[in-house]
Design an enzyme around this catalytic site. Structure first.
Site, PDB file in Angstrom:
ATOM      1  CG  HIS A 204      -2.026  -1.079   1.062  1.00 39.41           C
ATOM      2  ND1 HIS A 204      -2.695  -1.592   2.154  1.00 39.41           N
ATOM      3  CD2 HIS A 204      -2.508  -1.728  -0.028  1.00 39.41           C
ATOM      4  CE1 HIS A 204      -3.551  -2.516   1.743  1.00 39.41           C
ATOM      5  NE2 HIS A 204      -3.458  -2.621   0.429  1.00 39.41           N
ATOM      6  CG  ASP A 300      -1.609  -0.097   5.061  1.00 34.66           C
ATOM      7  OD1 ASP A 300      -1.615  -1.191   5.639  1.00 34.66           O
ATOM      8  OD2 ASP A 300      -2.505   0.269   4.292  1.00 34.66           O
TER       9      ASP A 300
END
Length: 363
Positions: A204, A300
């Site tokens: 990500h 993330d």
């Protein structure tokens, strides 16, 4: 230890929360659902539950209570399923600490990296006398979406999802309790196994950062995986993945590489990450985020890259690319992700050695 003595509380009424709550209700559990947003809770409360659709079932799942009152939701409950973004785990712990029953079990779905440690550290500061057990799932069990305010569709279920508890000695009992509703949950060796398997930290932040111009100019009107991850981007992701694997190895954990994970999860048999991503049909049509301030960075980075780099520092493993990505994301969004994320202090690891961390995670 009696793990559950008053039903189940599900914290978070989003996609995953409603899916987990519905499955538990259909399995005969007394389920209480909590969310802090009244606009999310109101239609579910009015209906008394949600309609759920799975590959083999379609019907109604009724909940015992639906509320924005965390105290009422937790009153007498022994098992709490937390299904929120990992970046909210610390705030959730602070909100729950005063109202959790002694010896409650809190399960993070999923924990990302260091989730159980972070929450257990907070409980040890806020309510040490309660002896709360915190467990983390390696990933979210379901591929699911809310199709309306009171409807959730479960499109798929992972075959196995490892779960680890803190203290580690409680893992088997926690998993046995969860398997009443979720047979796919299996015991992990420790929370280090579940934490170092955080593939989202690889998939990500890097593509999001390297496609910033494209995201902002098109508002995400391109395929995130098949167009946004070029050979050069995939090459950088592979270098980042090698840093993750080096950190895991330093703690005696044999983690799957990103390519191996794609092979296990999707059956894609390629040796280069670029080829594996391009051959993965499940990624076809998935659009990029419409803006940069998105969970691929806001979640993330602080709950993936920051704790991975933290574990690396403790073990003496250099993570230069990880550090650079954390710095770039922090500067771009004007957020100090190291300060707010799962660092040594927030994980309760300050001053510890690698051996200390291994002992803490496995005791």
């Amino acid at each position: 230890m009696q793990i559950c003595h008053g039903g189940v509380a599900v914290v978070g009424a989003g996609n995953g929360g409603l899916a987990i709550a519905a499955v538990m209700a259909l399995a005969g559990e007394s389920v209480r659902v909590y969310d802090n947003l009244e606009e999310t809770i109101a239609p579910i409360r009015e209906l008394g539950g949600v309609f759920v659709k799975t590959p083999g079932y379609e019907g109604f799942a009724g909940f015992n209570t639906v509320s924005t009152d965390i105290r009422a939701t937790l009153d007498g409950v022994g098992l709490v399923m937390v299904v929120t973004p990992a970046s909210a785990h610390a705030a959730v712990a602070r909100a729950m600490a005063g109202d959790l029953a002694p010896r409650s079990v809190v399960v993070l779905n999923p924990g990302r990296t260091g989730g159980a440690l972070e929450m257990a550290h907070l409980f040890e500061k806020l309510c040490p006398e309660k002896n709360i057990v915190v467990a983390e799932a390696q990933t979210l069990l379901y591929a699911c979406r809310k199709t309306s305010a009171t409807r959730v569709e479960i499109k798929g279920e992972k075959k196995v999802v490892p779960v680890a508890a803190y203290p580690a000695g409680e893992t088997l009992r926690v998993v046995e309790r969860l398997q009443r509703c979720f047979p796919a949950f299996i015991p992990a060796t420790s929370m280090l196994e579940t934490s170092f398997a955080n593939i989202g930290a690889i998939f990500h932040p890097t593509p999001t950062l390297l496609n910033t111009g494209w995201i902002e100019s098109t508002h995400g009107n391109f395929e995130y995986y098949h167009q946004g991850i070029s050979k050069a981007v995939a090459g950088l992701m592979e270098q980042l993945d090698r840093e993750r694997l080096a950190v895991a190895s330093a703690y005696g954990v044999s983690a799957l590489s990103a390519c191996e994970w794609l092979r296990e999860a999707y059956g894609v048999n390629e040796h280069q990450l670029f080829d594996a991503i391009q051959q993965n049909r499940a990624y076809a049509g998935i659009k990029a985020p419409s803006e940069i301030r998105v969970r691929y960075l806001t979640e993330d980075v602080p709950t993936g890259l920051v704790p991975l780099a933290c574990f690396g520092r403790i073990a003496g493993v250099a993570t230069p690319l990880m550090d650079a990505l954390i710095a770039a994301a922090s500067r771009m969004l004007n957020i100090n992700f190291v300060e707010i994320g799962r660092n040594e202090r927030n994980l309760g690891l300050w001053g510890m050695s690698r051996a200390d961390v291994i002992h803490l995670a496995t005791k």
